[in-house]
Design an enzyme around this catalytic site. Sequence first.
Site, PDB file in Angstrom:
ATOM      1  N   GLU A 230      49.733 -27.293  13.886  1.00  0.00           N
ATOM      2  CA  GLU A 230      49.066 -26.697  15.044  1.00  0.00           C
ATOM      3  C   GLU A 230      49.129 -27.691  16.193  1.00  0.00           C
ATOM      4  OE1 GLU A 230      45.054 -25.268  14.659  1.00  0.00           O
ATOM      5  OE2 GLU A 230      45.429 -24.374  12.688  1.00  0.00           O
TER       6      GLU A 230
ATOM      7  N   TYR B 137      45.216 -31.832  18.898  1.00  0.00           N
ATOM      8  CA  TYR B 137      44.853 -31.223  20.178  1.00  0.00           C
ATOM      9  C   TYR B 137      44.444 -32.247  21.230  1.00  0.00           C
ATOM     10  CZ  TYR B 137      44.954 -26.720  17.786  1.00  0.00           C
ATOM     11  OH  TYR B 137      45.361 -25.615  17.084  1.00  0.00           O
TER      12      TYR B 137
ATOM     13  N   ARG C 258      53.607 -19.604  10.272  1.00  0.00           N
ATOM     14  CA  ARG C 258      52.531 -20.100   9.423  1.00  0.00           C
ATOM     15  C   ARG C 258      51.336 -19.151   9.543  1.00  0.00           C
ATOM     16  NH1 ARG C 258      48.106 -24.031  10.726  1.00  0.00           N
ATOM     17  NH2 ARG C 258      47.117 -24.347   8.701  1.00  0.00           N
TER      18      ARG C 258
ATOM     19  N   ASN D 220      47.471 -31.183  12.501  1.00  0.00           N
ATOM     20  CA  ASN D 220      47.060 -30.427  13.678  1.00  0.00           C
ATOM     21  C   ASN D 220      46.528 -31.401  14.721  1.00  0.00           C
ATOM     22  OD1 ASN D 220      47.598 -28.247  12.059  1.00  0.00           O
ATOM     23  ND2 ASN D 220      45.487 -27.533  11.901  1.00  0.00           N
TER      24      ASN D 220
ATOM     25  N   GLU E 116      42.396 -27.822   7.915  1.00  0.00           N
ATOM     26  CA  GLU E 116      41.341 -28.576   8.594  1.00  0.00           C
ATOM     27  C   GLU E 116      40.032 -28.650   7.808  1.00  0.00           C
ATOM     28  OE1 GLU E 116      42.921 -27.740  13.142  1.00  0.00           O
ATOM     29  OE2 GLU E 116      40.985 -26.938  12.557  1.00  0.00           O
TER      30      GLU E 116
ATOM     31  N   HIS F 223      41.747 -20.791   5.386  1.00  0.00           N
ATOM     32  CA  HIS F 223      41.488 -21.062   6.797  1.00  0.00           C
ATOM     33  C   HIS F 223      40.085 -20.549   7.126  1.00  0.00           C
ATOM     34  CE1 HIS F 223      43.696 -21.937  10.783  1.00  0.00           C
ATOM     35  NE2 HIS F 223      42.402 -21.875  11.048  1.00  0.00           N
TER      36      HIS F 223
END
Length: 453
Positions: free
Chosen positions: A359, A307, A89, A305, A180, A133
């Site tokens: 991600e 985290y 990606r 994504n 995002e 991005h």
Amino acid sequence: MNLLDPSRLDPAELAKSFPPDFLWGVATSAAQIEGAGAEDGKGPSIWDHFCRQPGRINDGSNIDVACDHYHRYKEDVALMKSLGLDCYRFSLAWPRVQPLGQGAWNEAGFAFYDRLIDELLQAGLQPHATLYHWDLPQALDENGNGGWLSRDVVARFADYGAEVARRFGDRLASIATHNEPWCTATLGYETAQFAPGHKSRAESLQVAHHLMLSHGDAIAAMRAETKTRLGIVLNHTPSFPATPTEADRRAARIDDGLNVRWYMDPIFRGAYPQDAIDFVGADAPKVEPGDLERIRQPLDFLGINFYTRSLFTADGTTVKGPGKRGFTDMGWEIVPEVFAQHLVRLAREYNPPPMYITENGMANADRVVDGRVPDHERIAYLSAHLQALATAMSLGADVRGYFYWSLLDNFEWNSGYVKRFGLVHVDYETLTRLPKDSAHWYRDFIAQHHARR
């Protein structure tokens, strides 16, 4: 879910948890790795401009060279092939292919991505592209109140998406519109941590609406040009109350409305969450008739994504979690169980199209020791999150692939080059690449999974 000591989990056993056609990859972004400044006609981005402003980047660095992927892409693709990956990606730099964000296309810029896609396909890797991005052409933001604050950028973005789809759609496995958008809007226009560095909640929310509108219009424009899979990539940081009080619960719910539901609801339900609208009051964005219908385009996939999580107190501030499994070098709490929980929530509440984990990864204070990088913390992180992912899938989350962030150590936005997320260590003096122990673990894990195909 057994997450007591995931670093000891046998990769072969974990690999059995995933269906044979599950895809394994890595992710990067153009601004963070490409470098090549103004080479071959590339225009400046808002991040080029942001890096020139004193005090914006913690280590005073810039993206002029980054990892020099623009010149070293063949080496980097060879690295990916050596890991046995299925897919990669990456993002296109909008100002590389259209320096002014409108008008003439830069053929030299498109030629780079043409070469990259060919190299990936020859290596047996599926190319998954992201249009945006965060590196908006600076020319669209020159007057300080343009860029994503201007509704005009919506049409510019749709034109850009259509051109990428027209040129490359037949060779790309997927195209995502935005990466995002919460970060673009909130960190770029409310907290000033990211380019262009504004501080206004009202601006942030208006930008968020323009991002969503540009997403919808770009999906529609690309549908006319390609049959490849189209979607969007959202970052989700699940919100929890710091204490079991009603006031803390309400604060967490409001953050969920501004973080998760602010983007999921217009895409899948055709409306912004009413509790969040009520909370922001006069800062709510201006939404014109028909906007929400334009945003709510059918999608082929949803990228997630993940985290960490956030803990909220009654006044809306965040507090540090207990960190039972530790923290990353970004200070983010490691909570793989929340990863599983959140994916199941999305599946049950939204019934989205197939999801990809676009991600997931950790920054770690990696060091080269005797010619290798013994990043045991990242191996534990990776195996714990893959086990959590397998659990979520067993509970009904339709996830088709996983992209580790990131292939390379790279420019970590306002943190500069001091935070290392990569499976591959980069010496920023020599630009030498060195696969870390986690890269070897991931390679072996993927090989175990591929053996079942």
